[in-house]
Design a protein around this motif. Structure first.
Motif: not given
Length: 290
Positions: A142-149, A212-220
């Motif tokens: 996220a730190m690499s891909a997101y342009e904010g902090t 930022l959204v982090f998905n950890t669920v292996p379902a749609m």
């Protein structure tokens, strides 16, 4: 050192398997690597061919993931695709085999169905230990891909399993305003008790106000309908194992930045990931009294 195991054959894999080999050697084992022919040498590690590793190994360790969609061994350091031949399968059919995603591995090599094949990746101890490097990798990603902090950001973590629990804590420690979604009332109660905002995953109708959204669920979860109600400047990072939880085709059409981040321990913390594989394999060996 376990007396019944003198030589370990490691087939394929990435940097995790190189650190795994090094760690076993430091413990007094002999290690033979197969599927690393693009490397000339790695310190004291013997780089050989796959057949030698399968022949001389008392136990055989396959990587994470073990095989690709075409049934070839996951071997990024090999100059070509590796398929275990019938003759080579005969060499290991009675040996303890340690792999990941056992069902997929057996589909690729059904002759090993009755062999002692153990799935180290399915064990609870492995999953718990692996959650930390995965969560750290997600933050790094996220730190690499997101342009904010991260500090001051609004983040959503979908899923409150092993990774979700660790990741939420890390994000909060870095100063993010964390919302966590889950399905069970018990998890939602824990989420509130730990000071996060709580959402019911099944009731998510829109994703608004999140950086930022982090998905950890292996379902749609992030299907076209939900993505249509997602802010376009939201970065979605899918951590779930394939097929994941994001409709990436719909995300591209809607111009939403959705990215898949798999095998983060191997990419961000291969040394630690190797020690986790090692400790899990040794635990299995002790449990079955080899």
């Amino acid at each position: 050192m376990i007396n019944s195991v003198k030589t370990i054959g490691i087939i394929g894999g990435d940097k995790r398997q190189l650190y795994l080999a090094d760690s076993f050697i430091k413990d007094g084992y002999k290690v033979i690597l197969g599927g690393f022919d693009s490397l000339k040498s790695v310190g004291e590690i013997a780089i050989s061919d796959v057949k030698s590793a399968l022949s001389y190994g008392d136990i055989i360790i396959f990587p994470l993931p073990s095989v690709r969609s075409d049934g070839s061994v996951n071997a990024p350091f090999s100059q070509g695709n590796i398929y275990i031949s019938d003759d080579e399968l005969e060499l290991i059919k009675s040996k303890p085999i340690f792999t990941s995603f056992r069902e997929k591995f057996i589909r690729a090599y059904p002759k090993l169905k009755s062999s002692p094949v153990f799935d180290y990746s399915s064990r609870e101890d492995f999953a718990i230990l692996n959650a930390v490097p995965t969560a750290e990798g997600a933050v790094q990603y996220a730190m690499s891909a997101y342009e904010g902090t991260i500090k001051g950001s609004n983040s959503l973590v979908t899923g409150f399993g092993r990774i979700g629990k660790v990741l939420s804590k890390m994000l909060k420690a870095l100063g993010s305003n964390v919302t966590v979604s889950a399905r069970s009332f018990e998890d939602l109660a824990y989420i509130n008790a730990l000071g996060y905002k709580a959402e019911n995953t099944e009731e998510l109708k829109s994703i608004r106000g999140y950086n930022l959204v982090f998905n950890t669920v292996p379902a749609m979860i992030f299907d076209e309908n939900l993505l249509k109600n997602t802010d376009r400047d939201t970065l979605i990072i899918d951590l779930a194992s394939l097929p994941g939880g994001v409709d990436f085709e719909a995300a591209r059409a809607l111009r939403i930045d959705a990215q898949r981040a798999l095998s983060l321990p191997g990419r961000c913390a291969p040394k630690t990931a190797a020690e986790i594989i090692k400790s899990t394999v040794l635990s299995i060996i002790k449990e079955v009294n080899w």
